[in-house]
Design a protein around this motif. Structure first.
Motif, PDB file in Angstrom:
ATOM      1  N   LYS A   1       0.835  -1.202   0.000  1.00 27.56           N
ATOM      2  CA  LYS A   1       0.000   0.000   0.000  1.00 27.56           C
ATOM      3  C   LYS A   1       0.871   1.252   0.000  1.00 27.56           C
ATOM      4  O   LYS A   1       1.941   1.288   0.616  1.00 27.56           O
ATOM      5  N   THR A   2       0.374   2.283  -0.695  1.00 27.84           N
ATOM      6  CA  THR A   2       1.084   3.560  -0.707  1.00 27.84           C
ATOM      7  C   THR A   2       1.222   4.076   0.719  1.00 27.84           C
ATOM      8  O   THR A   2       0.242   4.135   1.473  1.00 27.84           O
ATOM      9  N   HIS A   3       2.454   4.449   1.063  1.00 25.13           N
ATOM     10  CA  HIS A   3       2.732   4.825   2.453  1.00 25.13           C
ATOM     11  C   HIS A   3       3.082   6.303   2.589  1.00 25.13           C
ATOM     12  O   HIS A   3       2.517   7.010   3.430  1.00 25.13           O
ATOM     13  N   SER A   4       4.008   6.787   1.766  1.00 24.31           N
ATOM     14  CA  SER A   4       4.461   8.163   1.928  1.00 24.31           C
ATOM     15  C   SER A   4       5.240   8.618   0.707  1.00 24.31           C
ATOM     16  O   SER A   4       5.651   7.809  -0.134  1.00 24.31           O
ATOM     17  N   LYS A   5       5.436   9.921   0.610  1.00 24.66           N
ATOM     18  CA  LYS A   5       6.291  10.502  -0.412  1.00 24.66           C
ATOM     19  C   LYS A   5       7.698  10.636   0.152  1.00 24.66           C
ATOM     20  O   LYS A   5       7.872  10.872   1.352  1.00 24.66           O
ATOM     21  N   VAL A   6       8.698  10.491  -0.703  1.00 27.02           N
ATOM     22  CA  VAL A   6      10.080  10.569  -0.225  1.00 27.02           C
ATOM     23  C   VAL A   6      10.946  11.223  -1.283  1.00 27.02           C
ATOM     24  O   VAL A   6      10.834  10.899  -2.478  1.00 27.02           O
ATOM     25  N   ASP A   7      11.794  12.159  -0.865  1.00 25.46           N
ATOM     26  CA  ASP A   7      12.660  12.851  -1.828  1.00 25.46           C
ATOM     27  C   ASP A   7      13.958  12.080  -2.028  1.00 25.46           C
ATOM     28  O   ASP A   7      14.295  11.173  -1.250  1.00 25.46           O
ATOM     29  N   ASN A   8      14.687  12.430  -3.049  1.00 26.04           N
ATOM     30  CA  ASN A   8      15.915  11.707  -3.396  1.00 26.04           C
ATOM     31  C   ASN A   8      16.967  11.777  -2.296  1.00 26.04           C
ATOM     32  O   ASN A   8      17.676  10.793  -2.042  1.00 26.04           O
ATOM     33  N   ASP A   9      17.099  12.920  -1.646  1.00 29.48           N
ATOM     34  CA  ASP A   9      18.152  13.093  -0.654  1.00 29.48           C
ATOM     35  C   ASP A   9      17.981  12.171   0.551  1.00 29.48           C
ATOM     36  O   ASP A   9      18.968  11.750   1.166  1.00 29.48           O
ATOM     37  N   SER A  10      16.755  11.873   0.904  1.00 30.34           N
ATOM     38  CA  SER A  10      16.513  11.042   2.097  1.00 30.34           C
ATOM     39  C   SER A  10      16.085   9.616   1.741  1.00 30.34           C
ATOM     40  O   SER A  10      15.685   8.855   2.624  1.00 30.34           O
ATOM     41  N   LEU A  11      16.185   9.263   0.446  1.00 33.36           N
ATOM     42  CA  LEU A  11      15.631   7.995  -0.014  1.00 33.36           C
ATOM     43  C   LEU A  11      16.270   6.783   0.669  1.00 33.36           C
ATOM     44  O   LEU A  11      15.572   5.902   1.176  1.00 33.36           O
ATOM     45  N   VAL A  12      17.593   6.718   0.698  1.00 32.52           N
ATOM     46  CA  VAL A  12      18.265   5.549   1.281  1.00 32.52           C
ATOM     47  C   VAL A  12      17.978   5.453   2.772  1.00 32.52           C
ATOM     48  O   VAL A  12      17.659   4.372   3.289  1.00 32.52           O
ATOM     49  N   ASP A  13      18.079   6.576   3.473  1.00 33.32           N
ATOM     50  CA  ASP A  13      17.813   6.562   4.913  1.00 33.32           C
ATOM     51  C   ASP A  13      16.383   6.115   5.211  1.00 33.32           C
ATOM     52  O   ASP A  13      16.137   5.329   6.136  1.00 33.32           O
ATOM     53  N   THR A  14      15.433   6.594   4.413  1.00 35.30           N
ATOM     54  CA  THR A  14      14.034   6.248   4.635  1.00 35.30           C
ATOM     55  C   THR A  14      13.769   4.782   4.336  1.00 35.30           C
ATOM     56  O   THR A  14      13.043   4.099   5.070  1.00 35.30           O
ATOM     57  N   LEU A  15      14.354   4.292   3.251  1.00 27.56           N
ATOM     58  CA  LEU A  15      14.207   2.874   2.924  1.00 27.56           C
ATOM     59  C   LEU A  15      14.776   1.995   4.034  1.00 27.56           C
ATOM     60  O   LEU A  15      14.127   1.049   4.494  1.00 27.56           O
ATOM     61  N   GLU A  16      15.993   2.310   4.470  1.00 24.41           N
ATOM     62  CA  GLU A  16      16.618   1.500   5.524  1.00 24.41           C
ATOM     63  C   GLU A  16      15.773   1.515   6.791  1.00 24.41           C
ATOM     64  O   GLU A  16      15.534   0.461   7.406  1.00 24.41           O
ATOM     65  N   ALA A  17      15.309   2.694   7.185  1.00 20.77           N
ATOM     66  CA  ALA A  17      14.516   2.801   8.413  1.00 20.77           C
ATOM     67  C   ALA A  17      13.244   1.972   8.317  1.00 20.77           C
ATOM     68  O   ALA A  17      12.854   1.274   9.268  1.00 20.77           O
ATOM     69  N   ASN A  18      12.572   2.014   7.176  1.00 15.47           N
ATOM     70  CA  ASN A  18      11.325   1.268   7.016  1.00 15.47           C
ATOM     71  C   ASN A  18      11.563  -0.238   6.934  1.00 15.47           C
ATOM     72  O   ASN A  18      10.741  -1.027   7.422  1.00 15.47           O
ATOM     73  N   ILE A  19      12.664  -0.638   6.328  1.00 13.30           N
ATOM     74  CA  ILE A  19      13.000  -2.069   6.264  1.00 13.30           C
ATOM     75  C   ILE A  19      13.243  -2.612   7.664  1.00 13.30           C
ATOM     76  O   ILE A  19      12.700  -3.643   8.052  1.00 13.30           O
ATOM     77  N   ARG A  20      14.039  -1.894   8.441  1.00 18.09           N
ATOM     78  CA  ARG A  20      14.341  -2.349   9.800  1.00 18.09           C
ATOM     79  C   ARG A  20      13.091  -2.290  10.686  1.00 18.09           C
ATOM     80  O   ARG A  20      12.868  -3.182  11.515  1.00 18.09           O
TER      81      ARG A  20
END
Length: 359
Positions: free
Chosen positions: A333-352
């Motif tokens: 499901k669609t969760h949130s919008k994310v910009d390029n600068d924070s993409l890796v940090d946001t992905l890692e945080a959500n995976i963990r």
């Protein structure tokens, strides 16, 4: 959800290497081998620990001398993972490491001398409940087989294997697994196919001396992939001229690609093109580096545009699809919008975070 193809595995007997089940429907185990000097106890223990951290189920240690056998005594005491000892020719070394707690003996019965020596090693294996691995290698076939076949062939490898198998069978010892390795992919595949139809013992797969990280990964993936897709194989080792930790990671990637075992992060990523809205390659490489410690199973999709992105992202636990803006998906499901600068940090945080919520 995507339909998952399930491979029907070859029926085999089950043995145990330490507490790890091999064959009999048990998960296919992944192993590697230390490349340190075994007499350097600290370096060997550190490498075993790094392999365990990478997810290895088993680790093989070469024991070329009696001094190495004495070093193994302490190594075994400090290891938290089952250890297979690799021994050639000297039956006394096999007896010594069995006494010191080896979880498996990689030794060919036909290469350790007279019958009384073989009986002694087999008796010790029985007493300590240690399995034996028969390991046939195309590069070290018996001289008479080299003369008979003029060159290494699948038939020569299988005949060599049965010489060792017959010795153990005559001694009423069935606690063994077999490997038939060559550096040539099809020779290995044809040899395993022949043997798999003739015995019910577990089979250890590998393309020996496969080469560098890149070429060795390709050869191992093709060779073992063919066999595993046919249900052949109970434990594997990817033999690379690289860090042994790479062998473990590639091994699990092979099993994941065939839906045979899930361990660690399964990254689904596009190859990138001019439609991408962020640098897919850089994001994927950074994520792989950051998530190496994860051994739990989770599927993650990183797709650079909206062509295939939403479809892939809806099928995984965590996904991102490039767009204006990029969209993050959680559990389809669609969760949130994310910009390029924070993409890796946001992905890692959500995976963990997703992994913690599954505990």
């Amino acid at each position: 959800m995507k339909q998952v193809h399930k491979i029907k595995r070859r029926i085999s007997d089950q043995i145990f290497v330490g507490d790890v089940a091999i064959g009999g429907g048990a998960p296919i185990s992944v192993q590697s081998m230390t490349n340190t000097n075994t007499c350097d106890i600290e370096s060997t223990v550190l490498q075993i620990e790094s392999l365990e951290k990478a997810g290895a189920d088993l680790v093989r240690v070469s024991i070329p001398t009696m001094d190495a056998a004495e070093a193994f005594k302490e190594i075994k005491q400090r290891a938290n993972i089952p250890l297979i000892t690799d021994i050639h020719f000297d039956y006394k070394i096999a007896l010594k490491v069995a006494e010191y707690g080896a979880d498996c003996l990689r030794i060919n019965p036909g290469n350790i001398g007279k019958e009384d020596r073989v009986r002694e090693v087999v008796a010790s294996a029985k007493d300590h409940n240690i399995p034996i691995r028969i390991g046939v290698n195309a590069g070290s076939l018996e001289k008479d087989l080299q003369k008979k076949y003029t060159e290494p062939t699948p038939e020569a490898m299988v005949e060599s294997a049965f010489r060792h198998i017959d010795i153990l069978d005559k001694l009423n010892f069935n606690n063994y697994k077999v490997s038939l390795k060559a550096s040539e992919v099809f020779m290995t595949v044809f040899a395993y196919r022949q043997l798999a139809s003739q015995i019910v013992n577990p089979l250890h797969l590998g393309i020996t001396e496969a080469g560098s990280y890149r070429s060795g990964t390709v050869k191992s993936s093709i060779g073992m992939g063919l066999l595993l897709s046919e249900g052949i194989g109970d434990t594997i080792r990817v033999s690379l001229a690289s860090d042994p930790v790479d062998e473990v990671r590639v091994g699990f990637d092979i099993l994941k690609s065939l839906n045979l075992r899930k361990k660690g992060v399964n990254l689904i990523a596009c190859p990138s093109c001019s439609r991408q809205k962020f640098d897919v390659i850089a994001v994927v490489n950074e994520l792989e580096s950051r998530l190496e410690d994860i051994t739990e199973s989770i599927d993650v999709a990183v797709i650079g545009c909206v062509v295939n992105g939403p479809g892939e992202a809806r099928e995984v636990s965590v996904g991102v699809t490039g767009g204006s803006p990029n969209l993050m998906y959680i559990n389809g499901k669609t969760h949130s919008k994310v910009d390029n600068d924070s993409l890796v940090d946001t992905l890692e945080a959500n995976i963990r975070k997703r992994l913690i919520s599954n505990v």
